[in-house]
Design an enzyme around this catalytic site. Sequence first.
Site, mmCIF file in Angstrom:
data_model
loop_
_atom_site.group_PDB
_atom_site.id
_atom_site.type_symbol
_atom_site.label_atom_id
_atom_site.label_comp_id
_atom_site.label_asym_id
_atom_site.label_seq_id
_atom_site.Cartn_x
_atom_site.Cartn_y
_atom_site.Cartn_z
ATOM 1 N N LYS A 92 1.097 -1.296 0.172
ATOM 2 C CA LYS A 92 -0.344 0.013 0.142
ATOM 3 C C LYS A 92 1.018 1.615 -0.445
ATOM 4 O O LYS A 92 0.938 2.164 -0.728
ATOM 5 C CB LYS A 92 -1.362 -0.206 0.814
ATOM 6 N N GLN A 139 -4.287 -1.494 9.767
ATOM 7 C CA GLN A 139 -3.909 -2.875 9.134
ATOM 8 C C GLN A 139 -5.142 -4.122 9.813
ATOM 9 O O GLN A 139 -4.643 -3.658 11.198
ATOM 10 C CB GLN A 139 -2.928 -2.729 8.430
ATOM 11 N N ASP A 183 -10.873 3.222 4.500
ATOM 12 C CA ASP A 183 -11.880 1.972 4.494
ATOM 13 C C ASP A 183 -12.832 1.767 4.551
ATOM 14 O O ASP A 183 -13.204 0.793 4.604
ATOM 15 C CB ASP A 183 -10.736 1.323 6.016
HETATM 16 N N1 GUN Z 1 -7.017 -6.355 6.471
HETATM 17 C C1 GUN Z 1 -7.013 -6.706 5.270
HETATM 18 N N2 GUN Z 1 -7.772 -6.158 4.210
HETATM 19 C C2 GUN Z 1 -7.862 -5.437 4.983
HETATM 20 C C3 GUN Z 1 -8.399 -4.232 4.338
HETATM 21 O O1 GUN Z 1 -8.707 -4.114 2.981
HETATM 22 N N3 GUN Z 1 -8.116 -2.971 5.601
HETATM 23 C C4 GUN Z 1 -7.829 -2.857 6.097
HETATM 24 N N4 GUN Z 1 -7.395 -2.330 7.189
HETATM 25 N N5 GUN Z 1 -7.337 -4.223 7.192
HETATM 26 C C5 GUN Z 1 -6.915 -4.990 6.112
#
Ligand code: GUN
Length: 294
Positions: free
Chosen positions: A54, A98, A121
Amino acid sequence: MTAIIIDGKASAAKLREKIAVEAARLKSAHDLQPGLATVLVGNDPASEVYVRNKGKTAEALGFKSVHVALAADTAQTVLLGKVRELCADKSVHGILVQLPLPKHIDEAAVLDALDPAKDVDALTPTNAGLLLSGRAHLVSCTPAGVMLLLKEYVGDITGKDVLVIGRSLLFGKPAAQLLLAANATVTMAHSRSRDLPAIARRADILVAAIGKPEMVKADWIKPGATVIDVGINRVDAGGGKTKLVGDVDYDAAKDVAGAITPVPGGVGAMTIVCLMQNTLIAACTQNGLPLPKL
Ligand code: GUN
């Protein structure tokens, strides 16, 4: 029948190009550099890879990228303090914490500390509610990516029977709302659903987000159906090696489905790009600029 392979990588690359152009325009026209902060608590290897990717993608697009790495035993108050600091930082427009978080941390408390305007998110109750009301600017990244793939490969999904297997906050629930808004007839199934294979066989579009390697078998799929595999599972490949597989038994399913996403190279590729799209949107809304046209 051999299915059309839905090329998430190619779709993601097209969107990424549009985001790069828009980011460059924001910089030159408004001296605005979108900023994304990622927060990782602990050292889960898969999460480390996701978060690193990311950050790398953000930088490649000319975004500012901030990473906060905290030890697995970080106290909740420390994490909340960090999140609040990022919320107050005007150069950070998007914050991604995350998930999953370590067990001693209350995930809801962390999400409540997030400024909804920076919640790229779309996990806060505010953004979940806006989605329900059909007024969301920020939509969860993986569901948004799936909708883009469906738009490109299926087109109008009005009246189609769509099954979503999985009811998570990150995927299943927002995906169902988006599908409903696109006029599909949506069925939600999950680990407690009875006779999942029978429910699955009715679906024109089957979306699997269960987190169980290759659980969806070929005989669950209606011939010609579109299969969207959201799962990313690391499994033993023999000889001390591992490999990634989805929630669908891909090799068998591709002979029944009309179109199918591979793992890797399907949905996963779209998720990161949709995160960048959300960061761009967040940067615009926080600076009183119109939403970018992508
Ligand atoms: N863990 C797995 N996929 C994601 C996501 O898209 N966002 C976040 N914050 N955590 C994750």
